[in-house]
Design a protein around this motif. Structure first.
Motif, PDB file in Angstrom:
ATOM      1  N   LEU A  11       0.844  -1.187   0.000  1.00 57.98           N
ATOM      2  CA  LEU A  11       0.000   0.000   0.000  1.00 57.98           C
ATOM      3  C   LEU A  11       0.884   1.243   0.000  1.00 57.98           C
ATOM      4  O   LEU A  11       1.767   1.374   0.852  1.00 57.98           O
ATOM      5  CB  LEU A  11      -0.930   0.011   1.212  1.00 57.98           C
ATOM      6  CG  LEU A  11      -1.901  -1.177   1.272  1.00 57.98           C
ATOM      7  CD1 LEU A  11      -1.509  -2.114   2.387  1.00 57.98           C
ATOM      8  CD2 LEU A  11      -3.322  -0.694   1.458  1.00 57.98           C
ATOM      9  N   PHE A  12       0.642   2.139  -0.951  1.00 58.86           N
ATOM     10  CA  PHE A  12       1.485   3.323  -1.105  1.00 58.86           C
ATOM     11  C   PHE A  12       0.592   4.567  -0.999  1.00 58.86           C
ATOM     12  O   PHE A  12      -0.087   4.951  -1.944  1.00 58.86           O
ATOM     13  CB  PHE A  12       2.190   3.307  -2.469  1.00 58.86           C
ATOM     14  CG  PHE A  12       3.438   4.140  -2.540  1.00 58.86           C
ATOM     15  CD1 PHE A  12       3.447   5.456  -2.104  1.00 58.86           C
ATOM     16  CD2 PHE A  12       4.607   3.618  -3.050  1.00 58.86           C
ATOM     17  CE1 PHE A  12       4.593   6.230  -2.173  1.00 58.86           C
ATOM     18  CE2 PHE A  12       5.770   4.381  -3.131  1.00 58.86           C
ATOM     19  CZ  PHE A  12       5.754   5.693  -2.688  1.00 58.86           C
ATOM     20  N   PRO A  13       0.578   5.224   0.163  1.00 58.37           N
ATOM     21  CA  PRO A  13      -0.267   6.411   0.330  1.00 58.37           C
ATOM     22  C   PRO A  13       0.408   7.668  -0.182  1.00 58.37           C
ATOM     23  O   PRO A  13       1.628   7.702  -0.374  1.00 58.37           O
ATOM     24  CB  PRO A  13      -0.433   6.493   1.852  1.00 58.37           C
ATOM     25  CG  PRO A  13       0.862   5.931   2.375  1.00 58.37           C
ATOM     26  CD  PRO A  13       1.292   4.861   1.395  1.00 58.37           C
ATOM     27  N   PHE A  14      -0.394   8.702  -0.405  1.00 56.56           N
ATOM     28  CA  PHE A  14       0.170  10.036  -0.557  1.00 56.56           C
ATOM     29  C   PHE A  14       0.118  10.708   0.814  1.00 56.56           C
ATOM     30  O   PHE A  14      -0.867  10.565   1.540  1.00 56.56           O
ATOM     31  CB  PHE A  14      -0.589  10.876  -1.582  1.00 56.56           C
ATOM     32  CG  PHE A  14       0.038  12.230  -1.758  1.00 56.56           C
ATOM     33  CD1 PHE A  14       1.184  12.363  -2.525  1.00 56.56           C
ATOM     34  CD2 PHE A  14      -0.462  13.341  -1.111  1.00 56.56           C
ATOM     35  CE1 PHE A  14       1.808  13.594  -2.653  1.00 56.56           C
ATOM     36  CE2 PHE A  14       0.143  14.573  -1.238  1.00 56.56           C
ATOM     37  CZ  PHE A  14       1.290  14.707  -2.008  1.00 56.56           C
ATOM     38  N   PRO A  15       1.164  11.451   1.206  1.00 54.98           N
ATOM     39  CA  PRO A  15       1.249  11.946   2.581  1.00 54.98           C
ATOM     40  C   PRO A  15       0.477  13.231   2.853  1.00 54.98           C
ATOM     41  O   PRO A  15       1.035  14.246   3.253  1.00 54.98           O
ATOM     42  CB  PRO A  15       2.757  12.148   2.771  1.00 54.98           C
ATOM     43  CG  PRO A  15       3.251  12.512   1.419  1.00 54.98           C
ATOM     44  CD  PRO A  15       2.437  11.672   0.479  1.00 54.98           C
ATOM     45  N   GLY A  16      -0.820  13.208   2.613  1.00 52.72           N
ATOM     46  CA  GLY A  16      -1.729  14.213   3.142  1.00 52.72           C
ATOM     47  C   GLY A  16      -2.523  13.539   4.243  1.00 52.72           C
ATOM     48  O   GLY A  16      -2.747  12.326   4.192  1.00 52.72           O
ATOM     49  N   GLN A  17      -2.958  14.285   5.240  1.00 47.00           N
ATOM     50  CA  GLN A  17      -3.538  13.640   6.417  1.00 47.00           C
ATOM     51  C   GLN A  17      -4.731  12.761   6.069  1.00 47.00           C
ATOM     52  O   GLN A  17      -4.828  11.620   6.524  1.00 47.00           O
ATOM     53  CB  GLN A  17      -3.948  14.685   7.460  1.00 47.00           C
ATOM     54  CG  GLN A  17      -4.489  14.051   8.731  1.00 47.00           C
ATOM     55  CD  GLN A  17      -4.357  14.948   9.927  1.00 47.00           C
ATOM     56  OE1 GLN A  17      -3.412  15.716  10.050  1.00 47.00           O
ATOM     57  NE2 GLN A  17      -5.311  14.870  10.825  1.00 47.00           N
ATOM     58  N   GLY A  18      -5.662  13.258   5.265  1.00 48.47           N
ATOM     59  CA  GLY A  18      -6.811  12.439   4.897  1.00 48.47           C
ATOM     60  C   GLY A  18      -6.426  11.229   4.078  1.00 48.47           C
ATOM     61  O   GLY A  18      -7.004  10.148   4.243  1.00 48.47           O
ATOM     62  N   SER A 372     -18.487  22.019   9.264  1.00 46.89           N
ATOM     63  CA  SER A 372     -17.329  21.349   8.676  1.00 46.89           C
ATOM     64  C   SER A 372     -17.003  21.889   7.298  1.00 46.89           C
ATOM     65  O   SER A 372     -17.880  22.360   6.569  1.00 46.89           O
ATOM     66  CB  SER A 372     -17.620  19.841   8.567  1.00 46.89           C
ATOM     67  OG  SER A 372     -16.634  19.156   7.832  1.00 46.89           O
ATOM     68  N   HIS A 373     -15.714  21.777   6.932  1.00 44.67           N
ATOM     69  CA  HIS A 373     -15.288  22.059   5.561  1.00 44.67           C
ATOM     70  C   HIS A 373     -15.719  20.947   4.605  1.00 44.67           C
ATOM     71  O   HIS A 373     -15.627  21.101   3.393  1.00 44.67           O
ATOM     72  CB  HIS A 373     -13.772  22.226   5.497  1.00 44.67           C
ATOM     73  CG  HIS A 373     -13.007  20.964   5.786  1.00 44.67           C
ATOM     74  ND1 HIS A 373     -13.244  20.172   6.887  1.00 44.67           N
ATOM     75  CD2 HIS A 373     -11.993  20.360   5.111  1.00 44.67           C
ATOM     76  CE1 HIS A 373     -12.408  19.142   6.869  1.00 44.67           C
ATOM     77  NE2 HIS A 373     -11.652  19.226   5.806  1.00 44.67           N
ATOM     78  N   CYS A 374     -16.174  19.847   5.149  1.00 45.83           N
ATOM     79  CA  CYS A 374     -16.727  18.723   4.371  1.00 45.83           C
ATOM     80  C   CYS A 374     -15.681  18.005   3.538  1.00 45.83           C
ATOM     81  O   CYS A 374     -15.952  17.547   2.415  1.00 45.83           O
ATOM     82  CB  CYS A 374     -17.904  19.164   3.508  1.00 45.83           C
ATOM     83  SG  CYS A 374     -19.329  19.661   4.499  1.00 45.83           S
ATOM     84  N   GLY A 375     -14.458  17.894   4.066  1.00 43.60           N
ATOM     85  CA  GLY A 375     -13.540  16.909   3.537  1.00 43.60           C
ATOM     86  C   GLY A 375     -14.155  15.534   3.712  1.00 43.60           C
ATOM     87  O   GLY A 375     -14.946  15.305   4.643  1.00 43.60           O
ATOM     88  N   TRP A 376     -13.809  14.604   2.829  1.00 40.96           N
ATOM     89  CA  TRP A 376     -14.534  13.333   2.787  1.00 40.96           C
ATOM     90  C   TRP A 376     -14.422  12.538   4.078  1.00 40.96           C
ATOM     91  O   TRP A 376     -15.412  11.950   4.540  1.00 40.96           O
ATOM     92  CB  TRP A 376     -14.063  12.509   1.599  1.00 40.96           C
ATOM     93  CG  TRP A 376     -14.937  11.317   1.309  1.00 40.96           C
ATOM     94  CD1 TRP A 376     -14.584  10.007   1.367  1.00 40.96           C
ATOM     95  CD2 TRP A 376     -16.320  11.343   0.914  1.00 40.96           C
ATOM     96  NE1 TRP A 376     -15.655   9.202   1.021  1.00 40.96           N
ATOM     97  CE2 TRP A 376     -16.730  10.004   0.737  1.00 40.96           C
ATOM     98  CE3 TRP A 376     -17.236  12.366   0.691  1.00 40.96           C
ATOM     99  CZ2 TRP A 376     -18.027   9.670   0.356  1.00 40.96           C
ATOM    100  CZ3 TRP A 376     -18.526  12.018   0.309  1.00 40.96           C
ATOM    101  CH2 TRP A 376     -18.904  10.685   0.145  1.00 40.96           C
ATOM    102  N   ASN A 377     -13.241  12.496   4.685  1.00 41.11           N
ATOM    103  CA  ASN A 377     -13.112  11.773   5.952  1.00 41.11           C
ATOM    104  C   ASN A 377     -14.021  12.369   7.011  1.00 41.11           C
ATOM    105  O   ASN A 377     -14.672  11.644   7.778  1.00 41.11           O
ATOM    106  CB  ASN A 377     -11.656  11.791   6.437  1.00 41.11           C
ATOM    107  CG  ASN A 377     -10.784  10.800   5.704  1.00 41.11           C
ATOM    108  OD1 ASN A 377     -11.279   9.860   5.082  1.00 41.11           O
ATOM    109  ND2 ASN A 377      -9.485  10.994   5.753  1.00 41.11           N
ATOM    110  N   SER A 378     -14.074  13.702   7.083  1.00 42.58           N
ATOM    111  CA  SER A 378     -14.948  14.349   8.064  1.00 42.58           C
ATOM    112  C   SER A 378     -16.412  14.041   7.791  1.00 42.58           C
ATOM    113  O   SER A 378     -17.206  13.812   8.714  1.00 42.58           O
ATOM    114  CB  SER A 378     -14.717  15.866   8.053  1.00 42.58           C
ATOM    115  OG  SER A 378     -13.452  16.190   8.597  1.00 42.58           O
ATOM    116  N   VAL A 379     -16.803  14.031   6.518  1.00 43.50           N
ATOM    117  CA  VAL A 379     -18.181  13.695   6.152  1.00 43.50           C
ATOM    118  C   VAL A 379     -18.533  12.297   6.645  1.00 43.50           C
ATOM    119  O   VAL A 379     -19.569  12.081   7.301  1.00 43.50           O
ATOM    120  CB  VAL A 379     -18.367  13.792   4.624  1.00 43.50           C
ATOM    121  CG1 VAL A 379     -19.666  13.104   4.187  1.00 43.50           C
ATOM    122  CG2 VAL A 379     -18.363  15.241   4.177  1.00 43.50           C
ATOM    123  N   LEU A 380     -17.676  11.323   6.340  1.00 43.13           N
ATOM    124  CA  LEU A 380     -17.976   9.943   6.728  1.00 43.13           C
ATOM    125  C   LEU A 380     -17.974   9.782   8.245  1.00 43.13           C
ATOM    126  O   LEU A 380     -18.812   9.047   8.794  1.00 43.13           O
ATOM    127  CB  LEU A 380     -16.959   8.994   6.097  1.00 43.13           C
ATOM    128  CG  LEU A 380     -16.995   8.882   4.567  1.00 43.13           C
ATOM    129  CD1 LEU A 380     -15.953   7.875   4.091  1.00 43.13           C
ATOM    130  CD2 LEU A 380     -18.377   8.495   4.062  1.00 43.13           C
TER     131      LEU A 380
END
Length: 480
Positions: A11-18, A372-380
């Protein structure tokens, strides 16, 4: 005697918090669902690996997840010496990190090559921002999948916007935009990040070129995994199918939501203090406010929001982050004089400077709504805990998340858009009205509970949509 190969998921993530949080949840999900003899390894740079290892240590399902650090020297790419993620970067410098991660291809290739030589049968699951990993997968005979950590609708719209950059098809005097790939979608200029509205420049040309490279790489993948639920986003998923083409399967495997451990864990004293304060409040009475770990609204917007909170007397927890242009003493420029002291003295509100235990706050019975700013993680995370949303999108796909939440799901009211100094400012009276509307809307609360139950059913033991999609992915990648 022939050597038996070992299944190995990289698994290779991009390093943004979400992005990091989403891929870590995928790793935990795979560890629970796959046989014990399937290896799971998260690959990143040294500081990100250290942070992910620490985040995963509290979860039993993460105890047998491995990590591999690729060599990386930030200074070689014009980055601060300790910078390996977007968390420590201002937004204009993100491109340096995006491009720096492309330079990891030779090191990743060498790592995968060694695994293949050792008879590991590898499958790569990569964040959409590191889609270049497909080149390594193709070179080494590995399966490859792209993880979309945001929702399907937002993904499809952003893909179309970037694909058409820099010649976006505006009409109506430049105020409206209808996407050629999705003519049923019409966007207002205020629903676009500033990056799409910037004029031509060398910097913007580099950003567009980077995104076009990742788009081309993405078309070469074997599968697309989306952190959403099929029943919630049929339109968005159909748009993603249309975008990626009929030969590449799209599997919704969400909702993948943090459980409150790992990176959402605070020092125990801070955590306990927040929970004690919430315990003292009435059920569903508290407004939680957060614009994400790297976002903030403008000082004049903060002033109106704070004034609205005082006028309503509504108890609140505010994950407070100063605008980037202000120093550590700048809070007094954003808030009415004495605001924080009055809120604290009356036990009416908490300002958490920097960190907030978001999942625990949303899970608390006293929390009644989330501004909320409604970033997807926050939404879920909000919907998973049955909390309706006051939407204030700032950038990227957040505008389209709000559109879907409000128009399709009935789980949100949009309060304002963006943090552009030229944008209209929502006055305190309007802010107060929207907050009280959402807090008092019993029909919306019932609808959010229905969404929460639908998300749960997607993982039901009888093989509902997300569970079925994950099984189909395993079959296609021969991971059973």
């Amino acid at each position: 005697m022939a050597t038996t190969s070992t299944k190995h998921v990289l698994l290779f993530p991009f390093p943004g918090q979400g992005h990091l949080a989403a891929l870590l949840e995928v790793a935990r999900l795979l560890r629970r669902a796959l046989p014990a003899d399937v290896k799971i390894t998260i690959v990143s740079t040294p500081r990100n690996v250290a942070a992910l290892r620490a985040s995963s240590s509290a979860s039993p399902s993460s105890s047998v997840i491995s990590f591999h650090a690729l060599p990386f020297v930030p200074a070689d790419h014009g980055l601060p010496a300790d910078c390996e993620s977007t968390i420590s970067l201002p937004l204009p410098a993100f491109l340096l990190l995006f491009e720096a991660f492309e330079s990891l291809e030779p090191a990743f290739d060498a790592y995968v090559s060694g695994l293949v030589e050792d008879k590991d049968d590898c499958v790569v699951i990569a964040d959409v921002f590191v889609a270049w990993t497909v080149r390594v997968a193709r070179r080494r005979g590995c399966g490859h999948a792209i993880l979309v950590s945001c929702g399907a609708l937002g993904t499809a719209i952003l893909h179309a916007l970037w694909k058409n950059m820099p010649a976006l098809p505006f009409h109506d005097d430049g105020q409206l935009l209808r996407l050629l790939e999705h003519p049923e979608v019409e966007l207002h200029r205020s629903q676009l990040s500033q990056v799409f509205l910037s004029g031509p420049s060398p910097g913007m040309d580099r950003v567009t070129a980077y995104m076009h490279r990742q788009i081309r790489h993405g078309y070469l993948t074997d599968a697309v995994l989306v952190n959403t639920v099929e029943e919630l986003e049929p339109t968005g998923l159909a748009m993603v199918h249309r975008t990626i083409g009929s030969k590449v399967p799209v599997w919704p495997i969400g909702a993948l939501v943090r459980d409150g451990s790992g990176s959402d864990t605070a020092p125990s004293e801070t955590d306990a203090a927040v929970m004690r304060w919430l315990d003292s409040q009435q059920r569903a009475s508290v407004l939680y406010i957060s614009f994400g770990p790297q976002n903030s609204i403008l000082p004049k917007q903060m002033m109106e929001l704070a004034t609205a909170l005082e006028s309503t007397g509504r108890p609140f927890v505010w994950a407070f982050r100063l605008p980037a242009a202000l120093d550590v003493d700048g809070a007094e420029e954003c808030l009415p004089e004495g605001f924080e002291a009055r809120a604290s003295a009356a036990s009416r509100g908490l300002l958490l400077h920097g960190w907030a235990p978001q999942v625990r706050i949303l899970a608390h019975v006293s929390t009644g709504a989330f501004l909320s700013h409604c970033g997807w993680n926050s939404v879920l995370e909000s919907l998973t805990h049955g909390v309706p949303i006051v939407g204030w999108p700032l950038s990227a796909e957040q505008f389209y998340n709000v559109k879907m939440l409000a128009e399709d799901w009935g789980a949100c009211v949009e309060l304002a858009r963006g943090n552009d100094p030229e944008s209209p400012v929502a006055e305190s009276r309007e802010v107060a009205e929207v907050i009280e509307t959402v807090m008092g809307d019993t029909a919306m609360r019932r609808r959010v509970v229905e969404v929460r139950e639908l998300m749960k059913r997607a993982w039901a033991e009888d093989g509902r949509s997300s569970r079925t999609a994950l099984g189909e992915f395993f079959t296609a990648m021969q991971l059973h």
